[in-house]
Design an enzyme around this catalytic site. Structure first.
Site, mmCIF file in Angstrom:
data_model
loop_
_atom_site.group_PDB
_atom_site.id
_atom_site.type_symbol
_atom_site.label_atom_id
_atom_site.label_comp_id
_atom_site.label_asym_id
_atom_site.label_seq_id
_atom_site.Cartn_x
_atom_site.Cartn_y
_atom_site.Cartn_z
ATOM 1 C CG ASP B 6 -1.981 0.925 0.955
ATOM 2 O OD1 ASP B 6 -2.157 2.044 -0.196
ATOM 3 O OD2 ASP B 6 -3.045 1.360 2.079
ATOM 4 C CB SER B 7 0.322 4.944 -0.896
ATOM 5 O OG SER B 7 -1.083 4.727 -0.173
ATOM 6 C CE1 TYR B 38 3.604 5.764 -3.194
ATOM 7 C CE2 TYR B 38 2.183 3.361 -3.868
ATOM 8 C CZ TYR B 38 2.987 4.632 -3.404
ATOM 9 O OH TYR B 38 4.353 3.427 -3.798
ATOM 10 N N GLY B 39 -2.102 10.274 -3.859
ATOM 11 C CA GLY B 39 -3.380 10.268 -3.974
ATOM 12 C C GLY B 39 -3.203 11.347 -5.068
ATOM 13 C CB CYS B 69 -2.840 1.616 -3.267
ATOM 14 S SG CYS B 69 -2.204 2.776 -3.871
ATOM 15 C CB THR B 71 -4.115 5.780 -5.950
ATOM 16 O OG1 THR B 71 -4.623 6.148 -4.858
ATOM 17 C CG2 THR B 71 -4.134 6.403 -6.378
ATOM 18 C CD GLU B 148 -2.028 8.609 6.811
ATOM 19 O OE1 GLU B 148 -1.475 9.209 6.690
ATOM 20 O OE2 GLU B 148 -1.833 8.035 6.758
ATOM 21 C CB CYS B 182 -9.208 5.331 0.274
ATOM 22 S SG CYS B 182 -8.235 5.678 1.104
ATOM 23 C CB THR B 183 -7.417 0.471 2.905
ATOM 24 O OG1 THR B 183 -6.594 1.432 2.462
ATOM 25 C CG2 THR B 183 -7.163 -0.668 1.346
ATOM 26 C CG HIS B 184 -6.434 5.885 4.803
ATOM 27 N ND1 HIS B 184 -5.733 4.940 4.132
ATOM 28 C CD2 HIS B 184 -5.899 6.664 5.786
ATOM 29 C CE1 HIS B 184 -4.477 5.892 4.783
ATOM 30 N NE2 HIS B 184 -4.397 6.466 5.411
#
Lengths: 264, 264
Positions: B6-7, B38-39, B69, B71, B148, B182-184
């Site tokens: 992942d990024s 990365y986005g 990721c 993206t 984050e 998105c994994t977030h």
């Protein structure tokens, strides 16, 4: 020729001030858009990136450099000065002197990215320059993404809410002066002023620009050029037009060149 | 051994799901924390980074890879598959199949970073898998920095306000199913659910984990190891403990190794 670098495009606000002060000077600007943001990186990564940024500018024979990045100015300026003999001006000291001169009640706030605030460079500089001043430091990590995503209107409810939360300690502490320790922050100064009315805002990028102009003038480092600026970035220049326009007041994406910063 | 990259650290949510599904398998996780996010990068940069990430995992002899990721899954999966012959699973197709199966009224929303949404991979995948489904796509670039920076509590006023703004088109469009591209984003699913009540959320990382587990099982790619995971990142592991704990439920900073991804 004078050089300016930043982790991204925020340093364009300092460049704008430099061009206003030195209209005949030539400038080279490097924005490390392929590795922005620096504020969340480790100390080791920031030093490595800053040395590469500096070597790139040196390859263009600059006479002096403005480090517009608050994170680099707070954590890597000594590492840069130990390797390069030209004047290297960061955004910390000039802003601290201006704030110490501006405060009337001796209480100053400073805001920046997480890395900037935890590095403590503003606190050390203030302790050396004006030990009687009380400094209240607060990290505002969301301000950069808010600015870069266009949450910048004076009435933006999200940014106002974030600002009220981040700035509450500085308000409670009674600061009459606030250092904007990141070149992104002047973009939302109307919102910051609405949360902290009657507080004098110190633009660290503009203060550093004034200091660099003074040093370059006094030391005979000006090249008396044509007022030209070269723009370089480390990711594709397309897609920067909106952000560049926010910081510089015009779209420079078509005249910006991409470089491979890993080669420096 | 199976690989995941992942990024940053968001892919740890997909790793957690994979470890639950395959408790005896060994895993290697790479988070490109020195170059996250990365986005906001260009297409060229994303492909270059994804190829390096993949080469690093291949150097550890992985049998299959989950690209956590959004993206990269949206913009670089073809480039990866053209260079590597092992199974490479992204987060787009599995989530699209799950959403097409879940929707009752045929209106599905998808949210992701700016690069993910503008790449249009979810729209193309849905058009191929279920052409009668109407897909409403919305970029939510501030969700990653909000997560984050810990703006994740169910009652967080800032994130609620941002979510209401970002999700208004999807609500107005009457979607009954929403892909979290998105994994977030699963971290703030309680807030998303409060803005979009009665909407089924599809966790793209978990769907991709289930797909990879099925393929690895069916193709005999499982190594029947000891349930061990190796963690690698591209910036210093210190300072990640808080974010890793958010995604994985435990602090892994002490067992995480730093690598120089530019060498791959």
């Amino acid at each position: 020729m004078l050089g300016i670098f930043d982790s991204g495009l925020g340093g364009l606000t300092a460049l704008r001030e430099l061009r206003r002060l030195l209209p005949e000077e030539d400038f080279i600007y490097f924005g490390d858009t392929g590795r922005v943001p620096y504020g969340t990186r480790s100390h080791e990564a920031i030093i490595k990136y800053a040395l590469q940024d500096m070597r790139f500018l040196m390859s263009h024979n600059v006479n002096a450099v403005l480090v517009a990045c608050g994170t680099v100015s707070s954590t890597a300026l000594d590492a840069l000065r130990s390797q390069f003999s030209i004047p290297i001006i960061g955004v910390v000291d000039a802003a601290v002197y201006a704030a110490a001169a501006a405060t009337k009640n001796g209480v100053v706030g400073v805001i920046g990215t997480g890395a900037t605030i935890s590095a403590g460079a503003f606190a050390r500089s203030m302790a050396a320059a004006a030990p009687s001043v009380k400094l209240i430091s607060t990290a505002c990590p969301l301000f950069v993404p808010l600015v870069e995503n266009g949450f910048i209107d004076r009435d933006n409810e999200v940014t106002k809410l974030v600002a009220e939360s981040y700035l509450s300690d500085i308000r409670k502490g009674g600061a009459d002066t606030l250092i904007l320790g990141c070149t992104h922050f002047p973009i939302i100064s109307p919102i910051i002023e609405s949360v902290l009315p009657n507080v004098t805002l110190i633009n660290s990028g503009a203060e550093a620009a004034a200091e660099l102009a003074k040093i370059a003038w006094n030391s005979g480092l000006l090249s008396h050029g044509t007022g030209h600026t070269e723009f370089y970035v480390s990711d594709e220049p397309q897609g920067f037009s909106h952000v560049a326009a926010v910081f510089l007041g015009k779209d420079i994406s078509s005249e910006t060149q991409k470089i491979d910063i890993d080669k420096y």
